[in-house]
Design a protein around this motif. Structure first.
Motif, PDB file in Angstrom:
ATOM      1  N   GLU A 144     -40.085  20.287  48.264  1.00 51.04           N
ATOM      2  CA  GLU A 144     -40.145  20.805  47.108  1.00 51.04           C
ATOM      3  C   GLU A 144     -41.107  19.331  46.897  1.00 51.04           C
ATOM      4  O   GLU A 144     -40.728  19.384  44.949  1.00 51.04           O
ATOM      5  CB  GLU A 144     -39.565  21.304  46.477  1.00 51.04           C
ATOM      6  N   THR A 163     -46.064  21.170  41.439  1.00 51.35           N
ATOM      7  CA  THR A 163     -46.354  21.780  40.471  1.00 51.35           C
ATOM      8  C   THR A 163     -47.248  22.581  38.820  1.00 51.35           C
ATOM      9  O   THR A 163     -47.251  21.684  38.842  1.00 51.35           O
ATOM     10  CB  THR A 163     -44.885  22.991  40.250  1.00 51.35           C
ATOM     11  N   ASP A 220     -44.159  29.440  41.920  1.00 49.14           N
ATOM     12  CA  ASP A 220     -42.075  28.561  42.917  1.00 49.14           C
ATOM     13  C   ASP A 220     -43.334  27.970  44.119  1.00 49.14           C
ATOM     14  O   ASP A 220     -44.065  28.515  44.866  1.00 49.14           O
ATOM     15  CB  ASP A 220     -41.579  29.593  42.774  1.00 49.14           C
ATOM     16  N   HIS A 221     -41.779  27.048  44.667  1.00 50.57           N
ATOM     17  CA  HIS A 221     -42.864  27.046  46.398  1.00 50.57           C
ATOM     18  C   HIS A 221     -42.581  27.970  47.341  1.00 50.57           C
ATOM     19  O   HIS A 221     -42.847  27.637  48.689  1.00 50.57           O
ATOM     20  CB  HIS A 221     -41.558  25.112  46.857  1.00 50.57           C
ATOM     21  N   THR A 247     -52.084  20.367  42.783  1.00 44.67           N
ATOM     22  CA  THR A 247     -51.026  20.609  42.791  1.00 44.67           C
ATOM     23  C   THR A 247     -50.575  22.183  43.819  1.00 44.67           C
ATOM     24  O   THR A 247     -51.583  22.604  44.244  1.00 44.67           O
ATOM     25  CB  THR A 247     -50.938  21.213  40.900  1.00 44.67           C
ATOM     26  N   LEU A 248     -49.696  22.812  43.378  1.00 48.63           N
ATOM     27  CA  LEU A 248     -48.718  23.878  43.819  1.00 48.63           C
ATOM     28  C   LEU A 248     -50.719  24.906  43.722  1.00 48.63           C
ATOM     29  O   LEU A 248     -50.302  25.689  44.993  1.00 48.63           O
ATOM     30  CB  LEU A 248     -47.750  24.106  44.053  1.00 48.63           C
TER      31      LEU A 248
END
Length: 203
Positions: free
Chosen positions: A91, A95, A100-101, A188-189
């Motif tokens: 992780e 983010t 969520d990862h 980013t995620l």
């Protein structure tokens, strides 16, 4: 019988020496200047913009990448492999928002470079697929071979071995980490998930 004077022989020898020195100079000029990195650095996988922590390990020859559900398949008469990178296992990816990862798993395909047989103490030998991938470290793009294996139980999803260090003239400071003076661009995620979803819809 043909004779060569001492003066002619000396001139010929000087000419050959000049060629050898010139060739050596050209070879040295193409070699990268050595760069010292820490035993842990950030890497960005170029095809996904995924940022991961990598351990630089002089005890390993081939680099390795965390991957699960590795499956071979045939494409245009050549052996390829599909695999997944579940971000919930590591992780470190930045983010943004409520994503969520655990909700992001990247799916990739690559041609197989070769396979390696890994002997494990107290466990059956394991055959791993090796693929070639581009990645960025310390602001510079490189390409090397990665063996695909489940590194979910390890601290670092990427391991960079001696083959990469040798080819790109990398030195490792085993006493320090994150010594890179330049950064690589990454997503980013949320950006990563949106980009990957767009690729899936295109298929």
């Amino acid at each position: 019988m043909k004779f060569v004077s001492k003066a002619g022989a000396a001139a010929a020898l000087f000419f050959l020496s000049t060629i050898v020195v010139s060739a050596e100079s050209d070879s040295n000029s193409e070699k990268r200047s050595p760069e010292t990195l820490g035993f842990v650095e950030w890497v960005v996988m170029q095809d996904t913009s995924l940022r991961l922590k990598a351990r630089l390990d002089t005890g390993a020859k081939t680099s390795s990448l965390h991957a699960v559900n590795v499956e071979p398949f045939d494409k245009d008469g050549k052996e390829w492999v599909s695999f997944q990178i579940p971000l919930g296992d590591h992780e470190d990816q930045p983010t943004e928002g409520e994503l969520d990862h655990e909700n992001v798993t990247l799916e990739l395909e690559r041609p197989v470079e070769r396979t390696v047989l890994i002997k494990r103490k107290g466990a059956p030998s394991q055959r791993r697929y090796v693929v070639r991938m581009e990645f960025c470290i310390a602001g510079t793009t490189h390409e090397t071979q990665f063996s695909l294996t489940d590194r979910g139980k390890f601290s670092y999803p990427v391991l960079l071995g001696r083959r990469f260090m040798r080819d790109d003239n990398i030195l490792v400071d085993s006493a320090d980490a994150f010594l890179a003076k330049r950064e690589c661009e990454y997503m980013t995620l949320k950006e990563l998930a949106e980009k990957h979803q767009a690729k899936v819809l295109e298929k």
